[in-house]
Design a protein around this motif. Structure first.
Motif, PDB file in Angstrom:
ATOM      1  N   GLY A   2       6.004  27.899   4.760  1.00 29.12           N
ATOM      2  CA  GLY A   2       5.503  27.551   3.448  1.00 29.12           C
ATOM      3  C   GLY A   2       4.516  26.399   3.467  1.00 29.12           C
ATOM      4  N   VAL A   3       3.823  26.258   2.347  1.00 31.79           N
ATOM      5  CA  VAL A   3       2.860  25.165   2.182  1.00 31.79           C
ATOM      6  C   VAL A   3       3.619  23.873   1.917  1.00 31.79           C
ATOM      7  N   SER A   4       3.247  22.789   2.598  1.00 28.55           N
ATOM      8  CA  SER A   4       3.932  21.508   2.461  1.00 28.55           C
ATOM      9  C   SER A   4       3.111  20.528   1.637  1.00 28.55           C
ATOM     10  N   LEU A   5       3.753  19.410   1.279  1.00 36.81           N
ATOM     11  CA  LEU A   5       3.023  18.329   0.598  1.00 36.81           C
ATOM     12  C   LEU A   5       1.874  17.832   1.462  1.00 36.81           C
ATOM     13  N   ASP A   7       0.085  19.558   3.580  1.00 30.62           N
ATOM     14  CA  ASP A   7      -1.029  20.511   3.488  1.00 30.62           C
ATOM     15  C   ASP A   7      -1.846  20.273   2.217  1.00 30.62           C
ATOM     16  N   VAL A   8      -1.156  20.046   1.112  1.00 32.47           N
ATOM     17  CA  VAL A   8      -1.848  19.789  -0.153  1.00 32.47           C
ATOM     18  C   VAL A   8      -2.629  18.490  -0.075  1.00 32.47           C
ATOM     19  N   ILE A  41      -3.161  22.281  -5.141  1.00 42.56           N
ATOM     20  CA  ILE A  41      -1.883  22.982  -5.297  1.00 42.56           C
ATOM     21  C   ILE A  41      -2.109  24.440  -5.650  1.00 42.56           C
ATOM     22  N   LEU A  44      -3.701  26.489  -2.679  1.00 38.22           N
ATOM     23  CA  LEU A  44      -2.793  26.753  -1.563  1.00 38.22           C
ATOM     24  C   LEU A  44      -1.528  27.494  -1.980  1.00 38.22           C
ATOM     25  N   TYR A  46       1.069  26.141  -3.496  1.00 37.29           N
ATOM     26  CA  TYR A  46       2.237  25.301  -3.191  1.00 37.29           C
ATOM     27  C   TYR A  46       3.309  25.445  -4.262  1.00 37.29           C
ATOM     28  N   ARG A  47       4.564  25.554  -3.825  1.00 35.20           N
ATOM     29  CA  ARG A  47       5.718  25.573  -4.718  1.00 35.20           C
ATOM     30  C   ARG A  47       6.696  24.506  -4.255  1.00 35.20           C
ATOM     31  N   PRO A  48       7.078  23.575  -5.145  1.00 33.65           N
ATOM     32  CA  PRO A  48       7.999  22.508  -4.727  1.00 33.65           C
ATOM     33  C   PRO A  48       9.364  23.059  -4.342  1.00 33.65           C
ATOM     34  N   ASN A  49      10.029  22.387  -3.425  1.00 28.57           N
ATOM     35  CA  ASN A  49      11.385  22.725  -3.029  1.00 28.57           C
ATOM     36  C   ASN A  49      12.331  22.095  -4.043  1.00 28.57           C
TER      37      ASN A  49
END
Length: 342
Positions: A2-5, A7-8, A41, A44, A46-49
């Protein structure tokens, strides 16, 4: 993967801390920086965990909604609204079924599943005030429904008396004078049936008409069969009304079935008004005029109250009693007079 913080942060050209501040909606981020991070965000995906976020705060990210009846469409529709409201706060909803049994309501209210949930929204029927004031160490609680309590918890409910009066006033405006009430209960003076019965009585008396107890029918439950049996009992004892105000839509639907079987027309012979505005009310052979509570507002107020308690870490300073709105949805079973308000 997954996309991480990180990466963002690299895409936006900012620090991981700045991305975290945007994701967590901290107020001190400038609008320009927030827009820059949000673009990264979105690009990419991105979805928060959310699980990790809640665990860092000592939370599970789950709240419970306990209702008495899954078979009643009102509670199914309300549950959907609560789930939507909770999602806006990144919470998942666990839906529990008490079957309207006191022992189940006690179990839920006293901390059952306390290790699984962060808070509880409860719609009780049989609990008493002392059951609620005796809670210790349990999850934060918000009450739903029309049962009245003098307990230190926020309680979300429409004004049942005012809503019932509006329903009866509508029937009186149609020229109906013998208005029956189906769905009364015995021995439970603080339950919603009594509040709606009180509204029925007050509006008739305000119009200078007798509140004829021979037109009040007690039911064992709140389902379609209860309404069908109640209507049959009323007709069988010769107490023929020209209108019916039912405790809820299911009772109204059952009553209309009996009227059809007895060769009586709705609304020609007997006008009918229900309460709850379930989807079925809109799509019957004769669509049902009914009191329509604002289910989305009920859900939003309940979830917001619970989230505020979880955020602040303290119970409310005093029990709050917000009153979500309602309206009368006028349909074929008791249509407005030509040229009258709808």
């Amino acid at each position: 993967m997954g996309v991480s913080l990180k990466d963002v942060a690299q895409r936006a050209g900012v620090s991981v801390k700045t991305v975290s501040n945007v994701v967590n909606n901290y107020q001190h981020v400038t609008p320009g920086m927030r827009a820059k991070v949000q673009r990264a965000i979105d690009e990419l995906g991105y979805r928060p965990n959310l699980t990790a976020r809640h665990l860092r705060k000592g939370r599970t990210g789950i709240i419970a909604l306990a209702v008495p009846e899954f078979g009643n469409p009102y509670f199914a529709e309300l549950a959907g609204a609560v789930i939507d409201a909770a999602a806006r706060h990144d919470y998942t909803v666990l839906v529990d079924h008490t079957a309207g049994l006191r022992e189940n309501e006690l179990l839920v209210s006293q901390g059952f599943r306390a290790q699984v949930i962060d808070g509880l929204i409860l719609s009780p029927i049989h609990l008493e005030t002392e059951d609620l004031t005796g809670r210790t160490g349990a999850a934060p609680l918000v009450l739903l429904g029309e049962r009245e309590y003098e307990a230190p918890y926020d309680h979300i409910a429409i004004d049942n008396v005012a809503a019932a009066r509006e329903a009866v006033r509508h029937l009186l405006g149609l020229g109906r004078r013998r208005i029956a009430f189906l769905g009364s209960r015995t021995g439970r003076e603080r339950q919603p049936a009594h509040l709606r019965l009180r509204g029925w009585r007050e509006e008739l008396e305000a119009a200078g008409l007798p509140a004829d107890d021979s037109l009040v029918v007690v039911t064992d439950g709140y389902g379609r069969a209860d309404g069908a049996h109640a209507m049959a009992a009323l007709l069988d004892r010769g107490a023929v009304p020209d209108a019916v105000f039912a405790y809820n839509d299911l009772i109204a639907v059952g009553a209309m079935r009996t009227l059809a079987e007895r060769g009586l027309s709705v609304p020609g012979d007997i006008a009918v008004v229900g309460f709850d505005d379930i989807e079925e009310a809109r799509y019957g052979a004769v669509s049902l005029t009914t009191v329509s509570p604002d289910k989305e507002a009920i859900a939003r107020l309940a979830v917001d109250s619970l989230v505020a308690q979880l955020r602040d870490g303290t119970p409310p300073t005093g029990p709050r009693r917000p009153r979500p709105g309602h309206r009368l949805a006028v349909r074929e079973s008791a249509p407005a007079r030509p040229g009258g308000p709808r």
